[in-house]
Enzyme design. Structure first.
Site, short mmCIF file in Angstrom:
data_model
loop_
_atom_site.label_atom_id
_atom_site.label_comp_id
_atom_site.label_asym_id
_atom_site.label_seq_id
_atom_site.Cartn_x
_atom_site.Cartn_y
_atom_site.Cartn_z
N LYS A 1 0.86 -1.18 0.00
CA LYS A 1 0.00 0.00 0.00
C LYS A 1 0.90 1.23 0.00
O LYS A 1 1.56 1.53 0.99
CB LYS A 1 -0.93 0.03 1.21
CG LYS A 1 -1.83 1.27 1.24
CD LYS A 1 -2.58 1.39 2.54
CE LYS A 1 -3.35 2.72 2.58
NZ LYS A 1 -2.45 3.90 2.62
N GLY B 1 4.30 3.98 11.41
CA GLY B 1 3.53 5.22 11.51
C GLY B 1 3.14 5.50 12.94
O GLY B 1 3.82 5.10 13.89
N SER B 2 2.01 6.15 13.11
CA SER B 2 1.57 6.59 14.44
C SER B 2 1.04 5.43 15.26
O SER B 2 0.61 4.40 14.73
CB SER B 2 0.46 7.64 14.30
OG SER B 2 -0.73 7.04 13.78
N GLN C 1 -1.72 5.51 16.95
CA GLN C 1 -3.14 5.43 16.68
C GLN C 1 -3.42 4.58 15.43
O GLN C 1 -4.27 3.69 15.45
CB GLN C 1 -3.73 6.83 16.49
CG GLN C 1 -5.22 6.84 16.18
CD GLN C 1 -5.75 8.25 15.96
OE1 GLN C 1 -5.01 9.23 16.02
NE2 GLN C 1 -7.04 8.37 15.72
N GLU D 1 6.02 11.29 22.12
CA GLU D 1 6.77 11.72 20.95
C GLU D 1 6.15 12.95 20.31
O GLU D 1 4.93 13.03 20.12
CB GLU D 1 6.81 10.58 19.92
CG GLU D 1 7.57 10.93 18.65
CD GLU D 1 7.54 9.80 17.63
OE1 GLU D 1 8.51 9.66 16.87
OE2 GLU D 1 6.53 9.06 17.60
N GLU E 1 5.62 -0.54 13.77
CA GLU E 1 6.62 0.33 14.38
C GLU E 1 5.94 1.67 14.56
O GLU E 1 5.53 2.29 13.57
CB GLU E 1 7.85 0.47 13.50
CG GLU E 1 8.92 1.35 14.11
CD GLU E 1 9.81 1.96 13.07
OE1 GLU E 1 9.99 3.20 13.09
OE2 GLU E 1 10.30 1.21 12.21
N CYS F 1 12.28 7.83 12.97
CA CYS F 1 11.84 7.01 14.09
C CYS F 1 12.89 6.91 15.18
O CYS F 1 12.57 6.66 16.34
CB CYS F 1 11.44 5.63 13.59
SG CYS F 1 12.58 4.92 12.40
#
Length: 525
Positions: free
Chosen positions: A184, A241-242, A244, A392, A265, A302
């Site tokens: 994706k 990514g986040s 959430q 973060e 991650e 990251c």
């Protein structure tokens, strides 16, 4: 290369079914041609059916064939390196030279995984020979190898548009394991994604592999990602990514009739601890170096070191002054997307609301999406009382934490949740405190660095890029390095097989001369 903007599903260029988009140049805030296609669940199903059809043949390719395929991908990436770097710079506002290096790293990873495949250690071959005379019951012959889980869905990341994206380590390690990939693409860099995807698809075709070994899809909103996680033919997911976003995918995957692993991650502040003697001897040097690493990629990494903890005492003011100086001289630079920039601004405001003092800022921003460097400060007790201060803030900011003594430094260390990395700066006389700090950090991270900073990171067999939640969803695995292939493998045992029916790697004469564990003893090649 002329960009078509199509989805690449197997061998087919598939036009839009759910609308289109254009890339944004964040430096100019202008849209870039051409239009790029959005797909939906129907295109995910098409890609998943092809990946499933490809699995049996691709997962049973010989090690030599699979390694050669990975090396062709690397060669193809090298051939388009300059063009890929130019398009990525256009879609991110970051320097062309940076992406020349990132493209070279991506190609290197494919070559490294080709070497992993050829050596065959990832198969973890084990043989327990038959013992027909054993009493009271004979033992049958048992042989074990690791095989690929099945088709894998990989979500491209926004912050490293090549090495964590279409041609990133997740794709390289999944293909090395024998797993077809559905990628994706991230909407922040669609042109760069297409260039990488075509390099991979060209290698698939050059080696005569099933077209379903690789596909690239793209969509608007969450529907296409949800369709990937929900699809019954997908057997694993990776995401960078986040927290959430990662946890939404993770929870969704666990609600499937057949739950699947989601390797995420997500978030890390990569705390750095300066122990007293190192502070007294090298305070200014460490402070300057910390900020220099924090500013890399406009703080959008990251492994960006974001929180520095030191005991107030000899060298602390020197450290603080060096950090303030480096931040105040830092030019504002373009951030990757409007969303990331907006979240950065809100994150700084939240830090100040939680009690952090803003003690230095970089030069003023000239453009809408420029990120201005910031240094905040707080004492150790405030950090312990306000957990939000340890969250973060993705961007060019850092938090300096002054603690009263060794006990408070250790308490602050215990307060952190899972991290991708942590660092200690120490001298010989700090070893006693370091020994007390070390087990605390071991429980909270997958990588501990001494007298250096978390970023950059080598890609090696010993690399660990993972850690306890919320850094990742599964701390048993790394997403970077040669052992990241283990995410996409599962064991299969073959009991009582005639030699002619065994997989080649498990046959008695060991025709590939691979390392194997035989009856509990390592068999060297």
């Amino acid at each position: 290369m002329r960009l078509s903007g199509h989805l690449l599903i197997g061998a087919a260029d598939v036009p839009a079914s759910e609308g289109t988009m254009k890339a944004l140049n964040p430096a100019t805030n202008q849209l870039i041609e051409p239009e790029f296609a959005f797909g939906g669940p129907a295109q995910v199903d098409q890609a998943a059916m092809l990946a499933d059809a490809a699995f049996d043949s691709y997962s049973h390719t010989s090690l030599a064939e699979r390694a050669a395929f990975l090396e062709t991908i690397a060669d193809n990436l090298d051939a388009v390196r300059s063009e890929l770097a130019a398009r990525t710079a256009l879609e991110t506002g970051l320097p062309h030279a940076q992406f020349e290096g990132e493209a070279a790293r991506a190609a290197t990873q494919f070559r490294q995984f080709a070497d992993v495949v050829r050596k065959g250690r990832f198969l973890q071959l084990a043989i327990d020979p038959a013992q027909p005379e054993r009493q009271p019951r004979p033992r049958m012959d048992h042989r074990l190898q690791k095989i690929a889980l099945g088709p894998v869905a990989i979500f491209g990341a926004s912050n490293f548009p090549i090495s964590y994206s279409v041609a990133g380590g997740d794709t390289a390690s999944a293909l090395a394991a024998g797993a077809p990939v559905i990628l994706k693409a991230h909407n922040a860099h669609p042109g760069a994604s297409e260039i990488q995807a075509r390099a991979i698809r060209n290698a698939v075709q050059a080696h005569g592999l099933h077209e379903g070994v690789f596909s690239m899809v793209r969509g608007d909103g969450n529907a296409i990602g949800e369709a990937l996680v929900d699809h019954p033919l997908i057997k694993a997911v990776t995401f960078t990514g986040s927290e959430q976003g990662g946890m939404a995918l993770y929870r969704r995957a666990q609600l499937r009739p057949d739950p699947i692993p989601v390797f995420t991650e997500m978030t890390s502040v990569n705390p750095t601890f300066i122990l007293p003697d190192a502070l007294a001897v090298r305070g200014a040097e460490i402070g300057d170096g910390f900020i220099e690493r924090m500013l890399v990629n406009v703080g959008q990494a990251c492994l960006c070191p974001s929180i520095l903890i030191a005991i107030k005492g000899a060298g602390f003011e020197t450290l603080r002054s060096a950090m303030r100086k480096r931040v105040s001289e830092a030019p504002a630079r373009t951030m990757l997307t409007p969303g990331i920039h907006g979240a950065y601004v809100k994150g700084l405001m939240a830090m100040e609301s939680a009690g952090a003092d803003l003690i230095a800022v970089g030069t003023p921003a000239d453009a809408t999406l420029d990120g201005r460097a910031a240094l905040l400060e707080v004492d150790g007790q405030r950090l312990l009382n306000e957990p939000a201060l340890a969250h973060e803030v993705f961007g060019p900011s850092a938090l300096l934490v002054s603690v009263d003594d060794e006990a408070q430094l250790l308490a602050v260390a215990r307060s952190f949740k899972g991290q991708l990395s942590a660092a200690m700066h120490l001298e010989d006389r700090d070893l006693g405190l370091a020994r007390r700090l070390l087990p605390i950090l071991e429980r909270r991270t997958g990588r501990i660095v001494v007298n250096a900073f978390a970023h950059p990171q080598e890609v090696t067999y010993a690399t660990v890029h993972g850690g306890p939640f919320p850094a990742t969803s599964d701390s048993r695995f790394t997403s970077v390095g040669m052992t990241s292939i283990e995410r996409f493998l599962r064991p299969v045992a073959y009991q009582g097989f005639p030699d002619a029916l065994l997989p080649e790697v498990l046959r008695e004469d060991n025709p590939l001369n691979l390392p194997r564990n035989v009856d509990g003893a390592h068999s060297a090649v």
